[in-house]
Design a protein around this motif. Structure first.
Motif, mmCIF file in Angstrom:
data_model
loop_
_atom_site.group_PDB
_atom_site.id
_atom_site.type_symbol
_atom_site.label_atom_id
_atom_site.label_comp_id
_atom_site.label_asym_id
_atom_site.label_seq_id
_atom_site.Cartn_x
_atom_site.Cartn_y
_atom_site.Cartn_z
ATOM 1 N N ALA A 42 -10.311 -2.903 3.845
ATOM 2 C CA ALA A 42 -9.585 -1.762 3.267
ATOM 3 C C ALA A 42 -9.400 -0.657 4.308
ATOM 4 O O ALA A 42 -8.398 0.054 4.308
ATOM 5 N N ASN A 43 -10.393 -0.548 5.186
ATOM 6 C CA ASN A 43 -10.313 0.455 6.246
ATOM 7 C C ASN A 43 -9.152 0.229 7.208
ATOM 8 O O ASN A 43 -8.681 1.159 7.857
ATOM 9 N N THR A 44 -8.693 -1.011 7.315
ATOM 10 C CA THR A 44 -7.589 -1.317 8.242
ATOM 11 C C THR A 44 -6.227 -1.068 7.598
ATOM 12 O O THR A 44 -5.202 -1.140 8.269
ATOM 13 N N LEU A 45 -6.214 -0.822 6.277
ATOM 14 C CA LEU A 45 -4.925 -0.700 5.578
ATOM 15 C C LEU A 45 -4.160 0.540 6.017
ATOM 16 O O LEU A 45 -4.746 1.595 6.248
ATOM 17 N N ARG A 46 -2.859 0.395 6.125
ATOM 18 C CA ARG A 46 -1.966 1.519 6.367
ATOM 19 C C ARG A 46 -0.796 1.421 5.386
ATOM 20 O O ARG A 46 -0.629 0.401 4.721
ATOM 21 N N GLY A 47 0.009 2.449 5.333
ATOM 22 C CA GLY A 47 1.137 2.478 4.408
ATOM 23 C C GLY A 47 2.054 1.269 4.587
ATOM 24 O O GLY A 47 2.327 0.858 5.718
ATOM 25 N N VAL A 93 0.853 -1.172 0.000
ATOM 26 C CA VAL A 93 0.000 0.000 0.000
ATOM 27 C C VAL A 93 0.898 1.235 0.000
ATOM 28 O O VAL A 93 1.606 1.492 0.980
ATOM 29 N N ASN A 94 0.909 1.938 -1.117
ATOM 30 C CA ASN A 94 1.788 3.097 -1.221
ATOM 31 C C ASN A 94 1.145 4.320 -0.553
ATOM 32 O O ASN A 94 1.831 5.114 0.064
ATOM 33 N N LYS A 95 -0.185 4.417 -0.677
ATOM 34 C CA LYS A 95 -0.893 5.579 -0.150
ATOM 35 C C LYS A 95 -2.342 5.165 0.024
ATOM 36 O O LYS A 95 -2.860 4.345 -0.738
ATOM 37 N N ARG A 96 -2.995 5.676 1.053
ATOM 38 C CA ARG A 96 -4.394 5.361 1.285
ATOM 39 C C ARG A 96 -5.122 6.670 1.568
ATOM 40 O O ARG A 96 -4.662 7.483 2.364
ATOM 41 N N ARG A 97 -6.229 6.879 0.862
ATOM 42 C CA ARG A 97 -7.045 8.072 1.090
ATOM 43 C C ARG A 97 -8.482 7.635 1.319
ATOM 44 O O ARG A 97 -8.968 6.698 0.678
ATOM 45 N N ASP A 98 -9.155 8.344 2.205
ATOM 46 C CA ASP A 98 -10.552 8.067 2.491
ATOM 47 C C ASP A 98 -11.335 9.288 2.041
ATOM 48 O O ASP A 98 -11.202 10.368 2.609
ATOM 49 N N LEU A 99 -12.102 9.131 0.967
ATOM 50 C CA LEU A 99 -12.860 10.277 0.440
ATOM 51 C C LEU A 99 -14.339 10.005 0.646
ATOM 52 O O LEU A 99 -14.981 9.325 -0.163
ATOM 53 N N GLY A 100 -14.842 10.466 1.761
ATOM 54 C CA GLY A 100 -16.273 10.327 2.054
ATOM 55 C C GLY A 100 -16.736 8.881 2.033
ATOM 56 O O GLY A 100 -17.732 8.539 1.390
ATOM 57 N N GLY A 101 -15.970 8.014 2.705
ATOM 58 C CA GLY A 101 -16.408 6.613 2.809
ATOM 59 C C GLY A 101 -15.925 5.726 1.677
ATOM 60 O O GLY A 101 -15.991 4.503 1.766
ATOM 61 N N VAL A 102 -15.413 6.332 0.607
ATOM 62 C CA VAL A 102 -14.787 5.542 -0.459
ATOM 63 C C VAL A 102 -13.282 5.558 -0.215
ATOM 64 O O VAL A 102 -12.706 6.617 0.049
ATOM 65 N N ILE A 103 -12.680 4.368 -0.245
ATOM 66 C CA ILE A 103 -11.244 4.314 0.042
ATOM 67 C C ILE A 103 -10.457 4.099 -1.247
ATOM 68 O O ILE A 103 -10.798 3.216 -2.049
#
Lengths: 587, 587
Positions: free
Chosen positions: B60-65, B24-34
């Motif tokens: 997906a919510n548990t993912l980190r860099g 996982v290079n980067k994770r963004r949460d945009l209004g409930g869509v990851i």
């Protein structure tokens, strides 16, 4: 300086003028006409110097063996009767029209027509390597590495170099050490393998790594080992054992096809347990048809303690090898085999000759016959398939001793009776135990980074002795070509294995702290394998020692008679390195 | 475990289901869509997790860099306006339908968004190498070695391994030593190059050798050097300098074409004398248009001793660099340049600014103008082609000091004034002197096995100082890529060179006896070259340090912060090696 290689000149050159450079392999004077064989890397060609060209003949007259020359001449067919169909250049000869001696040669200190001592061969290695058989082996080796590289690069493997100056490993006793000048009192170690670095490369996402790389081990060299040897080192990410075996098997199959036009077919697989049971070896030579046939179940009630003891012991083993035609062995020959198994700790070698089986037990001859009922001998003969003229040789002792001794005996008998069948018999050995017990302590059968098969860390800790590893060895004709495994990529599992191996937490942190730390950062599943290149090339070229497929090997005392290494160091240098020599080996 | 690499998924995959493994290079949460960028060796791909698939979204919510994951999903076009034309995968995204966390990651100790210290980068090298720029450099390097090998093998070169455990060399002070266990009190040395072995291979008739091989030098590492570095090592038989230059130039040209699609064209040649005169360097950067213009002949009669002294001294030199636009330099800037040339021993830096040339000497500004007649300044301006707005900077001292200081100044000015022209400027430097005089003694400019050019042993002994060698260096953009020479293949010549170098007969016999002996047995003419692979890859990738093109380099104090090598040795091991440590470097 030349138009072609000597070894390339064939009948397609007839009528052409060529210029060649090379060495005088042989010179003959036949009634004033001088013949030489001129040699280079690619082969030899016959050159004739004729009295019609007296100036050239005069120079040719001065030629001696191993003079380095430049020759110009005209290619012509050999006279009838002189054609040598075995040689590429055998249909032609060159009429020498120009000849220049580039460099003379003293008489060689090696006589190529007879065996030279290993010491002499290594001291004058550059002359030993001029022998076509040696030159061809090095050329073959270069072609092997080229083919391996091409195969792996096509499969997406990246050639990445790992350090030679590195940290001492757990099996440190055999490390070569290198004193540091900038960190006085500290030492680098030369790597026994790039194991940890290739695992780190997988953790760095390099995905597929390979390297043809020097490794170093300071150990007893008598068993045809060398202080520095070369590995084809491979590691992959996101592949399981099946995946690695499939790629590497394809690589070796491709290599044999390309280099030797041999089709190895699909490699059979055998568990470690089966290999030890049937062949007494974890690298069985399947060309040898002899097998170890277990008969402990038949021996439990016999009066002969030598058999019944181990037969009733959970750690004992009673096994028999049937040798076709072995009934002809003399008492002395049997004694020799008895001594042979003694090397491996066997206390004796019971035997039964089968001569006229049709007569029942009367057809058997054996000093131990009196202890065995006809029922038991019949069962043994049935199980082993013994025929008239065979001998049955028995091993009965602890399983460890029997397996090792009878495994070695099987190999010896296979050679002595000339039983080997087939040219190439590859094999995968799988399902190794994770650990072996030596004097009550557990040791890793492969290395401490090998993953167990289908177990959690807790399950492994609960029953380490029974655990199998996800390791695999590739065996060819009884030689271990390569070995590998799935590696541990989970920190808990790695800690569990260290703890089972009795590596204290502090020791583990000191030696492998960086590995344990690296496993914290999303380490991927990875697996790999390493082949011994020297041994592979030795097998493929039919050489009998790995020294014969290396350009500049060391002697069995790890010395180089050519350069005279190792040698005493300059005192200033030792001073710079802040070390002193305590004791010298007597000259 | 996967169907493809992340970096390979482009619009040709639209509509397909793929399974990928990576980080996982980067994770963004945009209004409930990851959104995540999933990364592997080949690149990155954007993955979307939608609330319509709540089970997957939860994972997906548990993912980190840097979590290592396995993902299944469907490839679809990116919404309009989100297309990234710069990326191979920029037209698509993957709708994640299955997600498995293979291994979690702790927070990284390196922050990729800012500069990290060299120490941290090396300690966590496996994380530093995950950065795409680093990964791509190692991949590039692997492709370079692959291309080099293919080129050389097509030309008939054989890859032959030479020993790593070998004998100390003449420049032994910088050898790494390895204590021998079997010969206590004696040492191997790690090779600074395989020079003698490759020459021996030529004497053994191997004809064409190459090796991509580790070499070792225990020296000051500040100048971006490493204790172990890699050479592309080449040697040939029956080829002269022309032949070797032609093959190796073709190799480098081929490499640049294949790897960078750059056509280097035919490499110009320059003699060592011309390079030193015009550029003050034996490896001139031809992208830099500045030149050293000699004016000693104009200065012989001036009153200014700083100029006239060296101008009248056979070992002196007076030279000038014209810097276009340099008249704008402030007094402080000129002082800085003066201090800069002082590093190289120059006692000052005289200057003349050209401002209104049309006015004659009135248009010039300089503290030394009063010493120079108009006739002389006119001649200097004509010779240098100076224009209004330029500055002339003068070096006057011994030729050695002037050449070195003005050569370095030229490079600095070229950078400071942003004058470099063209991207790639290769060059052959030839006609090196055989020897250089240091404190009255002669040293080999290349190495003592280099052949002189067109001289007999007697002629060489009669006038060694004037002798030129048959050596050649390949230079690219001011970096010496490689150097080589025709080697001596005549025993008398080799002895003559040893004797000129002051190597006593006994010393020569001890150190090189085997070479002198080998020259007796029909040694062929041979020549070769060695390239520095690390430097070559550094240049080609635009990296600024060789450490950035090596997987596991050492620090400038020759240590490895990752494995903590070097480290104290086990006392038992030192005992086995019969050495003791005298002094330790303080922690």
């Amino acid at each position: 300086m030349r138009t072609d290689y000597c070894g390339n000149i064939d009948s397609s050159y007839i009528g052409q003028e060529v210029t060649l450079c090379g060495w005088v392999n042989k010179r003959r004077d036949l009634g004033g006409v001088i013949f030489i064989d001129l040699r280079d890397r690619e082969g030899m060609v016959q050159v004739v110097f004729d009295p019609d060209l007296p100036d050239v003949l005069e120079v040719a007259n001065t030629l001696r063996g191993e003079f380095c020359v430049r020759l110009t001449g005209k290619v012509r067919p050999r006279p009838q009767g002189q054609v040598n169909a075995q040689m590429k250049t055998g249909e032609i000869e060159i009429l020498g029209t120009g000849l220049e001696v580039i460099n003379k040669s003293a008489v060689l200190p090696l006589d190529w027509n007879q065996e030279n001592s290993e010491e002499q061969r290594l001291r004058y290695r550059y002359l030993d390597l001029r022998r076509p058989v040696m030159s061809q082996r090095l050329q073959f080796r270069a072609k092997v590495t080229g083919a391996v590289r091409r195969f792996l690069e096509e499969q997406g493997f990246l050639d990445i170099e790992t350090p030679i100056l590195t940290k001492a490993t757990p099996e440190g006793a055999r490390d070569y050490l290198v004193p540091s000048r900038t960190h006085k009192g500290e030492f680098f170690a030369l790597p026994q393998s790039p194991q940890l670095f290739k695992q780190l490369l997988m953790m760095s996402g390099m995905d597929r790594y390979y390297q043809i790389v020097k490794c170093f081990r300071d150990e007893d060299l008598r068993a045809d080992r060398q202080p520095e040897f070369t590995q084809i080192d491979i590691e992959t990410t996101f592949l399981d054992a099946e995946g690695v075996m499939s790629i590497t098997e394809a690589m070796i199959r491709d290599l044999f096809k390309t280099m030797l036009d041999v089709d190895l077919g699909e490699f059979p697989r055998m568990t470690y347990a089966e290999a030890m049971q049937r062949y007494g070896s974890d690298k069985p030579d399947l060309r040898n048809p002899l097998e170890l046939v277990d008969v402990a179940d038949l021996m439990q009630s016999v009066e002969f303690k030598v058999f019944s003891g181990p037969a009733n012991d959970a750690k004992g083993r009673v096994t028999v090898i049937r040798v076709p035609g072995g009934a002809s062995l003399s008492r002395k020959q049997i004694d020799d085999y008895t001594r042979f198994v003694g090397i491996y700790g066997a206390k004796g070698l019971a035997w039964v000759k089968v001569n006229e089986k049709a007569k029942g037990q009367d057809g058997l001859q054996s000093p131990v016959l009196k202890f065995l009922s006809a029922e038991i001998t019949d069962a043994i003969i049935e199980r082993t398939g013994a025929q008239d003229g065979d001998i049955l040789l028995f091993g009965a002792d602890s399983a460890t001793v029997v397996t090792e001794a009878m495994g070695a005996l099987r190999l010896k008998l296979g050679n002595d009776f000339d039983l080997l069948e087939g040219e190439w018999r590859p094999l995968w050995v799988v399902d190794f135990p994770m650990f072996e017990e030596v004097d009550g302590a557990l040791h890793a059968l492969h290395h401490p980074f090998t993953s167990p098969r289908g177990l959690t860390a807790e399950e492994l800790k609960a029953n380490p002795v029974g655990a199998l590893s996800d390791a695999y060895d590739m065996v060819l004709n009884g030689v271990e070509l390569g070995g590998g495994s799935v590696r541990i990529h989970d920190q808990q599992m790695q800690s569990a294995v260290f703890s089972i191996l009795g590596i204290e937490e502090e020791e583990a942190r000191n030696k492998f702290g960086f590995l344990l730390e690296a496993l914290q950062f999303g380490a991927p599943p990875h697996a790999g394998l390493a082949f011994g290149l020297d041994r592979l090339v030795m097998l493929m070229t039919g050489a009998t020692s790995i020294r014969d497929v290396m350009a500049f090997p060391k002697t069995t005392t790890a010395a180089c008679p050519l350069t005279d290494a190792p040698s005493p160091a300059n005192p200033q240098q030792l001073d710079d390195l802040a070390i002193t020599v305590v004791k010298k080996t007597a000259e």
